[in-house]
Design a protein around this motif. Structure first.
Motif, short mmCIF file in Angstrom:
data_model
loop_
_atom_site.label_atom_id
_atom_site.label_comp_id
_atom_site.label_asym_id
_atom_site.label_seq_id
_atom_site.Cartn_x
_atom_site.Cartn_y
_atom_site.Cartn_z
N PRO A 1 27.26 5.63 0.56
CA PRO A 1 25.93 6.19 0.38
C PRO A 1 25.82 7.18 -0.76
N SER A 2 26.93 7.80 -1.18
CA SER A 2 26.84 8.80 -2.23
C SER A 2 26.95 8.21 -3.63
N ALA A 3 27.23 6.90 -3.72
CA ALA A 3 27.40 6.30 -5.04
C ALA A 3 26.09 6.29 -5.80
N SER A 4 26.19 6.33 -7.12
CA SER A 4 24.97 6.36 -7.93
C SER A 4 24.54 4.95 -8.26
N LEU B 1 23.47 -1.30 1.98
CA LEU B 1 23.16 -1.12 3.40
C LEU B 1 24.40 -1.23 4.28
N LEU B 2 25.35 -2.07 3.86
CA LEU B 2 26.56 -2.25 4.67
C LEU B 2 27.32 -0.95 4.87
N GLY B 3 27.25 -0.06 3.91
CA GLY B 3 27.96 1.20 4.03
C GLY B 3 27.19 2.30 4.71
N ALA B 4 26.00 1.99 5.21
CA ALA B 4 25.13 3.02 5.78
C ALA B 4 25.06 2.90 7.29
N GLN B 5 24.73 4.02 7.92
CA GLN B 5 24.41 4.00 9.34
C GLN B 5 22.95 3.63 9.52
N ARG C 1 0.83 -1.21 0.00
CA ARG C 1 0.00 0.00 0.00
C ARG C 1 0.86 1.26 0.00
N MET C 2 2.04 1.19 0.62
CA MET C 2 2.92 2.36 0.71
C MET C 2 3.73 2.59 -0.56
N THR C 3 3.85 1.59 -1.41
CA THR C 3 4.82 1.64 -2.49
C THR C 3 4.60 2.82 -3.44
N GLU C 4 3.37 3.02 -3.88
CA GLU C 4 3.12 4.04 -4.90
C GLU C 4 3.50 5.43 -4.42
N GLY C 5 3.15 5.76 -3.19
CA GLY C 5 3.46 7.10 -2.69
C GLY C 5 4.61 7.13 -1.71
N PHE C 6 5.49 6.14 -1.78
CA PHE C 6 6.57 6.05 -0.80
C PHE C 6 7.50 7.26 -0.87
N GLU C 7 7.83 7.81 0.29
CA GLU C 7 8.70 8.98 0.37
C GLU C 7 9.97 8.61 1.14
N PRO C 8 11.06 8.31 0.43
CA PRO C 8 12.33 8.04 1.12
C PRO C 8 12.73 9.23 1.97
N GLN C 9 13.30 8.95 3.14
CA GLN C 9 13.67 10.01 4.07
C GLN C 9 15.10 10.51 3.87
N ASN C 10 15.86 9.81 3.05
CA ASN C 10 17.24 10.22 2.80
C ASN C 10 17.73 9.53 1.53
N ASP C 11 18.94 9.85 1.14
CA ASP C 11 19.49 9.31 -0.11
C ASP C 11 19.64 7.79 -0.04
N VAL C 12 20.05 7.28 1.11
CA VAL C 12 20.21 5.84 1.24
C VAL C 12 18.87 5.14 1.01
N GLU C 13 17.80 5.67 1.59
CA GLU C 13 16.49 5.04 1.41
C GLU C 13 16.03 5.10 -0.04
N PRO D 1 25.07 3.11 14.81
CA PRO D 1 26.25 2.43 14.28
C PRO D 1 26.07 2.16 12.79
N SER D 2 27.12 1.73 12.14
CA SER D 2 26.97 1.27 10.76
C SER D 2 26.51 -0.18 10.77
N LEU D 3 25.86 -0.58 9.69
CA LEU D 3 25.44 -1.98 9.63
C LEU D 3 26.65 -2.91 9.65
N LEU D 4 27.74 -2.49 9.03
CA LEU D 4 28.94 -3.32 9.02
C LEU D 4 29.43 -3.58 10.44
N GLU D 5 29.39 -2.55 11.29
CA GLU D 5 29.79 -2.74 12.69
C GLU D 5 28.86 -3.72 13.39
N LEU D 6 27.56 -3.62 13.09
CA LEU D 6 26.59 -4.51 13.74
C LEU D 6 26.80 -5.96 13.34
N VAL D 7 26.93 -6.21 12.04
CA VAL D 7 27.03 -7.61 11.60
C VAL D 7 28.35 -8.23 12.05
N THR D 8 29.39 -7.41 12.16
CA THR D 8 30.67 -7.92 12.62
C THR D 8 30.59 -8.39 14.07
#
Length: 454
Positions: free
Chosen positions: A437-440, A336-340, A305-317, A394-401
């Protein structure tokens, strides 16, 4: 059937032990045994005649055969090749055999239903046909073939006698308090389990809480005070669709209002039942074993239901959303690994604490019936899921490690189009260069499919 005209269904006879046993359960009205048999079986998936040459030549991949009935898309499967041809016609000669559990694991769309031995256009209707919503497909695959209960079971004489002492001689006619209750009443009157659950999945409910509850505390956070009752030896959690229904059942008690999907997602105990509008004609009970599959289905519907009007909150999203629409699980987790990420924490948790610290706030909670650690990519999705909370990033990488327990599931942004989950024994295998996160990323396709949880 017209008088004097025989059909294939009239002449149909079971061609396997499975079909014999299914026929017996149908005659006995034993739905639970029917679904238990289906859960342990291999089913026939037709290959449409116009695709056979391409599939055999390796130029095309088999796809789920579907058929629309009453506005619903159904995936067609059959209990034997004979049943397939009786229902679809003699032109259907090729098929695949797939175990029911594998069908549930690879289910293509939460909105679709499964049709077993259903007739095609002009085909015969067999006496062992069935239709299952997607959430029930998962439940059956997990070994629970009990369909939901709708309406209130008859009370024992002692309970009726005690109630009679306190009630007036004439009870007023039930009056629904809102449109949701009108739909629930209609569903209960027609024994329409699907309508009952679909109505609830799109609404908010009232969940009783103690009077001294911290109102920032929500299900999905450790220590939430679930209120229970004992009914006929079972522990029940009551929820209500209006203050009127709550007052009728419980008197003037405190409550919080939240989406029904949140209640299902964070169900706290495998043995507890869910009671909707206890004692009301617009009520029903969901068994504990049915709740994990129902919770997954409800969250998938919410995400769609959210997909059509989904509003990402940041560039990562935004970039997670793009790769989710492409169904690229590897790219999703590499990004995701490179994101907080946001992790809920207690008020006294030090801000700079890292996942490798012995005092790091690992706070597992049940999500879809599995002990999980929840992560979020923005404050909005965290607040909508678990309410206002202190958090660390934390970053996801820190968490999974530093992931401490392989039995804990990683859950990200539940109930959104950028949700994901991963079993704990796979979490530590996440490796490789993280995408900054800044990669295209490539642009999304022009007609994106509904995203699924990676």
């Amino acid at each position: 059937m017209k008088q004097g005209v025989a059909t294939v269904a009239d002449a149909w006879r079971p061609t396997s032990e499975l079909e014999h046993r299914l026929q017996e359960t149908v005659r006995a009205g034993d739905q639970e045994s029917y679904f238990r048999l289906i859960a342990e079986s291999e089913l026939v998936v037709p290959v449409p005649p116009d695709l056979v040459d391409g599939v055999l030549a390796g130029d095309a991949q088999p796809s789920w055969p579907t058929q629309e009935e009453d506005g619903r898309v159904h995936v067609l499967v059959y209990t034997s090749a004979s049943a397939m041809r009786a229902c679809l016609g003699p032109s259907y000669q090729h098929f695949m055999t797939v175990r029911f559990g594998d069908i549930a694991e690879t289910w293509p769309d939460a909105r679709w239903w499964l049709a077993i031995d259903a007739p095609g256009k002009g085909g015969a209707a067999l006496p062992i046909e069935a239709r299952l919503p997607s959430w029930f497909v998962r439940q059956v695959a997990e070994g629970d073939g009990r369909p939901p209960q709708v309406g209130r079971a008859a009370a024992p004489w002692e309970e009726l006698r005690d109630q009679h002492r306190d009630l007036p001689r004439e009870r007023p006619e039930f009056q629904p308090a809102n449109d949701v209750e009108r739909e629930l009443l209609r569903a209960a009157a027609n024994n329409d389990h699907d309508l009952f659950l679909q109505t609830l999945a799109a609404t908010e409910v009232l969940l009783p809480v103690p009077g001294d509850t911290d109102y920032t505390l929500r299900p999905g956070r450790p220590g939430f005070p679930w209120q229970t009752r004992e009914v006929d030896g079972s522990t029940v959690v009551p929820v209500f669709t209006s203050p009127e229904r709550l007052t009728e059942a419980s008197g003037n008690v405190e409550y919080i209002k939240l989406p029904f999907t949140v209640v299902l997602r964070y169900w706290p105990n495998h043995d507890w039942l869910l009671a909707i509008n206890s004692g009301s004609p617009a009520g029903g009970t969901v068994l504990a074993q049915q709740l994990p599959g129902l919770a997954t289905w409800a969250d998938q519907r919410a995400a769609q239901r959210m997909t059509e009007g989904f509003e990402p909150q940041n560039d990562v999203e935004q970039r997670l959303f793009d790769v989710a629409r492409r169904g690229d699980t590897d790219a999703f987790f590499k990004l995701l690994l490179g994101a907080q990420v946001l992790v809920a924490a207690d008020a006294d948790t030090p801000w700079g604490i890292v996942p490798g610290d012995p005092d790091f706030p690992w706070r597992p909670v049940p999500v879809h019936g599995r002990t999980s650690i929840q992560l979020f990519t923005s404050l909005k999705w965290m607040n909508e899921a678990i309410g206002s909370s202190r958090f660390i990033m934390p970053s996801l990488l820190e968490l999974v490690t530093a992931w401490p327990d392989p039995s804990w599931t990683l859950v990200l942004n539940p109930g959104t189009p950028i949700d994901a989950s991963m079993p704990g024994d796979q979490v530590r295998t996440l490796s490789g260069p993280a995408t900054p996160p800044s990669a295209s990323t490539p642009p999304p396709p022009e007609a994106p499919a509904v995203p699924v949880a990676p």
